[in-house]
Design a protein around this motif. Sequence first.
Motif, PDB file in Angstrom:
ATOM      1  N   LYS A   5     -34.986  36.019 -31.785  1.00 47.73           N
ATOM      2  CA  LYS A   5     -34.389  34.807 -31.218  1.00 47.73           C
ATOM      3  C   LYS A   5     -34.694  33.611 -32.116  1.00 47.73           C
ATOM      4  O   LYS A   5     -35.858  33.296 -32.376  1.00 47.73           O
ATOM      5  N   TYR A   9     -30.147  27.252 -32.357  1.00 44.27           N
ATOM      6  CA  TYR A   9     -28.847  27.908 -32.541  1.00 44.27           C
ATOM      7  C   TYR A   9     -27.788  26.830 -32.416  1.00 44.27           C
ATOM      8  O   TYR A   9     -27.595  26.261 -31.341  1.00 44.27           O
ATOM      9  N   LYS A 136     -23.477  29.140 -36.704  1.00 51.06           N
ATOM     10  CA  LYS A 136     -22.323  30.033 -36.622  1.00 51.06           C
ATOM     11  C   LYS A 136     -21.715  30.180 -38.013  1.00 51.06           C
ATOM     12  O   LYS A 136     -21.734  29.236 -38.813  1.00 51.06           O
ATOM     13  N   GLU A 153     -25.465  41.498 -33.357  1.00 55.14           N
ATOM     14  CA  GLU A 153     -25.939  40.126 -33.244  1.00 55.14           C
ATOM     15  C   GLU A 153     -25.280  39.405 -32.070  1.00 55.14           C
ATOM     16  O   GLU A 153     -25.946  38.653 -31.350  1.00 55.14           O
ATOM     17  N   GLY A 154     -23.994  39.641 -31.863  1.00 56.27           N
ATOM     18  CA  GLY A 154     -23.292  39.020 -30.750  1.00 56.27           C
ATOM     19  C   GLY A 154     -23.906  39.403 -29.412  1.00 56.27           C
ATOM     20  O   GLY A 154     -24.066  38.561 -28.525  1.00 56.27           O
ATOM     21  N   ARG A 155     -24.245  40.660 -29.275  1.00 60.88           N
ATOM     22  CA  ARG A 155     -24.887  41.120 -28.033  1.00 60.88           C
ATOM     23  C   ARG A 155     -26.236  40.447 -27.834  1.00 60.88           C
ATOM     24  O   ARG A 155     -26.584  40.020 -26.732  1.00 60.88           O
ATOM     25  N   LEU A 157     -27.259  37.567 -29.123  1.00 63.29           N
ATOM     26  CA  LEU A 157     -27.074  36.137 -28.866  1.00 63.29           C
ATOM     27  C   LEU A 157     -26.648  35.883 -27.429  1.00 63.29           C
ATOM     28  O   LEU A 157     -27.105  34.919 -26.807  1.00 63.29           O
ATOM     29  N   ARG A 158     -25.792  36.728 -26.889  1.00 63.15           N
ATOM     30  CA  ARG A 158     -25.393  36.557 -25.483  1.00 63.15           C
ATOM     31  C   ARG A 158     -26.610  36.728 -24.571  1.00 63.15           C
ATOM     32  O   ARG A 158     -26.738  36.014 -23.586  1.00 63.15           O
ATOM     33  N   ARG A 159     -27.480  37.658 -24.912  1.00 62.11           N
ATOM     34  CA  ARG A 159     -28.690  37.866 -24.109  1.00 62.11           C
ATOM     35  C   ARG A 159     -29.637  36.678 -24.245  1.00 62.11           C
ATOM     36  O   ARG A 159     -30.184  36.185 -23.284  1.00 62.11           O
ATOM     37  N   TYR A 160     -29.824  36.207 -25.467  1.00 65.07           N
ATOM     38  CA  TYR A 160     -30.752  35.097 -25.699  1.00 65.07           C
ATOM     39  C   TYR A 160     -30.279  33.782 -25.088  1.00 65.07           C
ATOM     40  O   TYR A 160     -31.074  32.989 -24.618  1.00 65.07           O
ATOM     41  N   ALA A 162     -27.627  33.318 -22.799  1.00 67.93           N
ATOM     42  CA  ALA A 162     -26.788  33.438 -21.604  1.00 67.93           C
ATOM     43  C   ALA A 162     -27.143  32.312 -20.641  1.00 67.93           C
ATOM     44  O   ALA A 162     -28.294  31.967 -20.457  1.00 67.93           O
ATOM     45  N   THR A 163     -26.117  31.767 -20.054  1.00 69.90           N
ATOM     46  CA  THR A 163     -26.360  30.725 -19.054  1.00 69.90           C
ATOM     47  C   THR A 163     -26.433  31.395 -17.678  1.00 69.90           C
ATOM     48  O   THR A 163     -25.612  32.239 -17.362  1.00 69.90           O
TER      49      THR A 163
END
Length: 164
Positions: A5, A9, A136, A153-155, A157-160, A162-163
Motif C-alpha cells: 500500500k 495515491y 496513475k 494492481e487494480g485489485r 488498489l480497490r482493496r486498499y 475502497a470507500t
Amino acid sequence: MGKLKPDYYLDTVYDIPYEELWKNKIRGLIFDIDNTIAPYEDSRPSAKFMALAKRLKRIGFQISLLTNNTNKRLDCFSIPLEVYGAANAIKPMTRGVKKAMKEMGTKAEHTAIIGDQLLTDVWAGKRAGTTTILVKPIADKDFVTVRLKRLLEGRLLRRYFATP
C-alpha cells in the motif's frame, strides 16, 4: 499484500503535496520515468515537468530518476533535467533506490519514490524504507507484461482504497 500500500495515491506528479513532504523532512525525490513523468513514446521531459523539477530544486529537493529501461532512455530525461539517474534498475530490487539515495545524499526516511506501478516502484520503495507515492499512469499504452501486472494492481488498489 498490505505491504504494497503506497503512502500516497494521487492522479499525477503535479498533484503531490511537495510542501507537505518538505515539512515531513523528505529531501530526496526519486521519480520513475515511463508512464509516471512521460508516456513511453516521449523522448524528453515535457515543459510542464521541466518547470516542476525546477520548482522542486528551488525548494531544496534533490531529484533522481530511476528506471527499469535503458541508459539511452534515461539520458533523454536526466540530461535535460540535470539530475542523477539510474537505468536497468530491476525494480522491485532496491539496488537502484539505494544508489539514488547515495547520489542525492539522503537516507531512506528522508526520501520518497514516485511511480505508476505497485509491483515495481512502490514495492522497491517499501523494501528500501522510503515514502512511497503512486500516481496513475499517464497513458493507457503499456507493454504486455505491465498490462498483466496492472490487473493485479487494480485489485489491490480497490482493496486498499475502497470507500466504505
